[in-house]
Motif scaffolding. Structure first.
Motif, PDB file in Angstrom:
ATOM      1  N   HIS A 163     -11.263 120.459 -71.764  1.00  0.00           N
ATOM      2  CA  HIS A 163     -12.649 120.578 -72.294  1.00  0.00           C
ATOM      3  C   HIS A 163     -13.415 121.618 -71.738  1.00  0.00           C
ATOM      4  O   HIS A 163     -13.639 121.630 -70.391  1.00  0.00           O
ATOM      5  CB  HIS A 163     -13.340 119.390 -72.396  1.00  0.00           C
ATOM      6  N   LEU A 164     -13.959 122.678 -72.285  1.00  0.00           N
ATOM      7  CA  LEU A 164     -14.823 123.707 -71.505  1.00  0.00           C
ATOM      8  C   LEU A 164     -16.188 123.505 -72.106  1.00  0.00           C
ATOM      9  O   LEU A 164     -16.561 123.419 -73.283  1.00  0.00           O
ATOM     10  CB  LEU A 164     -14.316 125.196 -71.965  1.00  0.00           C
ATOM     11  N   SER A 165     -17.072 123.977 -71.005  1.00  0.00           N
ATOM     12  CA  SER A 165     -18.580 124.194 -71.351  1.00  0.00           C
ATOM     13  C   SER A 165     -19.121 125.160 -70.231  1.00  0.00           C
ATOM     14  O   SER A 165     -18.529 124.914 -69.186  1.00  0.00           O
ATOM     15  CB  SER A 165     -19.351 122.996 -71.394  1.00  0.00           C
ATOM     16  N   ALA A 166     -19.978 126.215 -70.538  1.00  0.00           N
ATOM     17  CA  ALA A 166     -20.335 126.990 -69.575  1.00  0.00           C
ATOM     18  C   ALA A 166     -21.921 126.568 -69.235  1.00  0.00           C
ATOM     19  O   ALA A 166     -22.752 125.967 -70.155  1.00  0.00           O
ATOM     20  CB  ALA A 166     -20.490 128.287 -70.106  1.00  0.00           C
ATOM     21  N   LEU A 167     -22.432 127.057 -68.032  1.00  0.00           N
ATOM     22  CA  LEU A 167     -23.837 126.561 -67.645  1.00  0.00           C
ATOM     23  C   LEU A 167     -24.324 127.802 -66.986  1.00  0.00           C
ATOM     24  O   LEU A 167     -23.549 128.384 -66.192  1.00  0.00           O
ATOM     25  CB  LEU A 167     -23.727 125.643 -66.652  1.00  0.00           C
ATOM     26  N   TYR A 168     -25.315 128.148 -67.426  1.00  0.00           N
ATOM     27  CA  TYR A 168     -26.039 129.200 -66.786  1.00  0.00           C
ATOM     28  C   TYR A 168     -26.531 128.896 -65.202  1.00  0.00           C
ATOM     29  O   TYR A 168     -27.396 127.957 -65.185  1.00  0.00           O
ATOM     30  CB  TYR A 168     -27.354 129.711 -67.775  1.00  0.00           C
ATOM     31  N   VAL A 169     -26.343 129.648 -64.692  1.00  0.00           N
ATOM     32  CA  VAL A 169     -26.740 129.708 -62.878  1.00  0.00           C
ATOM     33  C   VAL A 169     -27.222 131.044 -62.555  1.00  0.00           C
ATOM     34  O   VAL A 169     -26.550 131.998 -62.493  1.00  0.00           O
ATOM     35  CB  VAL A 169     -25.650 129.225 -62.154  1.00  0.00           C
ATOM     36  N   PRO A 170     -28.471 131.252 -62.458  1.00  0.00           N
ATOM     37  CA  PRO A 170     -29.041 132.440 -62.172  1.00  0.00           C
ATOM     38  C   PRO A 170     -28.309 133.037 -60.782  1.00  0.00           C
ATOM     39  O   PRO A 170     -28.245 132.296 -59.821  1.00  0.00           O
ATOM     40  CB  PRO A 170     -30.628 132.242 -61.617  1.00  0.00           C
ATOM     41  N   GLY A 171     -28.113 134.248 -60.890  1.00  0.00           N
ATOM     42  CA  GLY A 171     -27.457 134.850 -59.491  1.00  0.00           C
ATOM     43  C   GLY A 171     -28.085 134.727 -58.206  1.00  0.00           C
ATOM     44  O   GLY A 171     -27.245 134.391 -57.229  1.00  0.00           O
ATOM     45  N   GLU A 172     -29.440 134.342 -58.350  1.00  0.00           N
ATOM     46  CA  GLU A 172     -30.031 134.192 -56.834  1.00  0.00           C
ATOM     47  C   GLU A 172     -29.702 132.607 -56.326  1.00  0.00           C
ATOM     48  O   GLU A 172     -29.861 132.434 -55.247  1.00  0.00           O
ATOM     49  CB  GLU A 172     -31.592 134.462 -56.896  1.00  0.00           C
ATOM     50  N   GLU A 173     -29.326 132.041 -57.312  1.00  0.00           N
ATOM     51  CA  GLU A 173     -29.088 130.582 -56.995  1.00  0.00           C
ATOM     52  C   GLU A 173     -27.365 130.390 -56.836  1.00  0.00           C
ATOM     53  O   GLU A 173     -26.779 129.200 -56.509  1.00  0.00           O
ATOM     54  CB  GLU A 173     -29.335 129.457 -58.023  1.00  0.00           C
ATOM     55  N   ASN A 174     -26.535 131.476 -57.030  1.00  0.00           N
ATOM     56  CA  ASN A 174     -25.065 131.555 -57.279  1.00  0.00           C
ATOM     57  C   ASN A 174     -24.708 132.543 -56.222  1.00  0.00           C
ATOM     58  O   ASN A 174     -23.938 133.637 -56.861  1.00  0.00           O
ATOM     59  CB  ASN A 174     -24.625 131.431 -58.542  1.00  0.00           C
ATOM     60  N   LEU A 175     -25.040 132.716 -55.015  1.00  0.00           N
ATOM     61  CA  LEU A 175     -24.903 134.098 -54.391  1.00  0.00           C
ATOM     62  C   LEU A 175     -23.442 134.337 -54.106  1.00  0.00           C
ATOM     63  O   LEU A 175     -23.069 135.690 -54.459  1.00  0.00           O
ATOM     64  CB  LEU A 175     -25.508 133.679 -52.974  1.00  0.00           C
ATOM     65  N   TRP A 176     -22.683 133.675 -53.973  1.00  0.00           N
ATOM     66  CA  TRP A 176     -21.198 133.937 -53.772  1.00  0.00           C
ATOM     67  C   TRP A 176     -20.560 134.447 -54.860  1.00  0.00           C
ATOM     68  O   TRP A 176     -19.967 135.712 -55.078  1.00  0.00           O
ATOM     69  CB  TRP A 176     -20.326 132.482 -53.301  1.00  0.00           C
ATOM     70  N   ALA A 177     -20.617 133.985 -56.051  1.00  0.00           N
ATOM     71  CA  ALA A 177     -19.922 134.434 -57.163  1.00  0.00           C
ATOM     72  C   ALA A 177     -20.800 135.803 -57.511  1.00  0.00           C
ATOM     73  O   ALA A 177     -20.312 136.626 -58.321  1.00  0.00           O
ATOM     74  CB  ALA A 177     -20.223 133.340 -58.658  1.00  0.00           C
TER      75      ALA A 177
END
Length: 93
Positions: free
Chosen positions: A38-52
């Motif tokens: 089961h897939l679902s996507a979640l938005y995470v702002p870049g500044e909160e997801n530094l590694w990715a």
């Protein structure tokens, strides 16, 4: 994901505005269905997801790739010699 459009497209399982995104989304969800995911996507702002965010912006142009020569020969024996080098770069072409 830090791309709101991609999140929207995945969660709606496609996009009515982009045939390419619709096709890609369909392939992703078909593969997930086959594997019972089961897939679902979640938005995470870049500044909160530094590694990715850093990895998505990283472009190292000096990296060269090649298939294992034994595997390459085996593939060539099975399907014939390729006519196009998809791994070619300005350095190796």
């Amino acid at each position: 994901m830090d791309n709101a459009s991609a999140v929207h497209c995945l969660n709606r399982q496609g996009s009515s505005k982009s045939e390419a995104l619709l096709s890609l989304s369909e392939r992703i969800f078909q593969e997930a269905s086959v594997r019972s995911f089961h897939l679902s996507a979640l938005y995470v702002p870049g500044e909160e997801n530094l590694w990715a965010d850093a990895l998505s912006r990283f472009q190292h142009t000096s990296v060269e790739w090649q298939l294992c020569p034994k595997v390459f020969r085996s593939l060539g024996n099975r399907w014939g010699t390729p006519q196009v080098d998809l791994f070619a770069s300005p350095t190796t072409a």
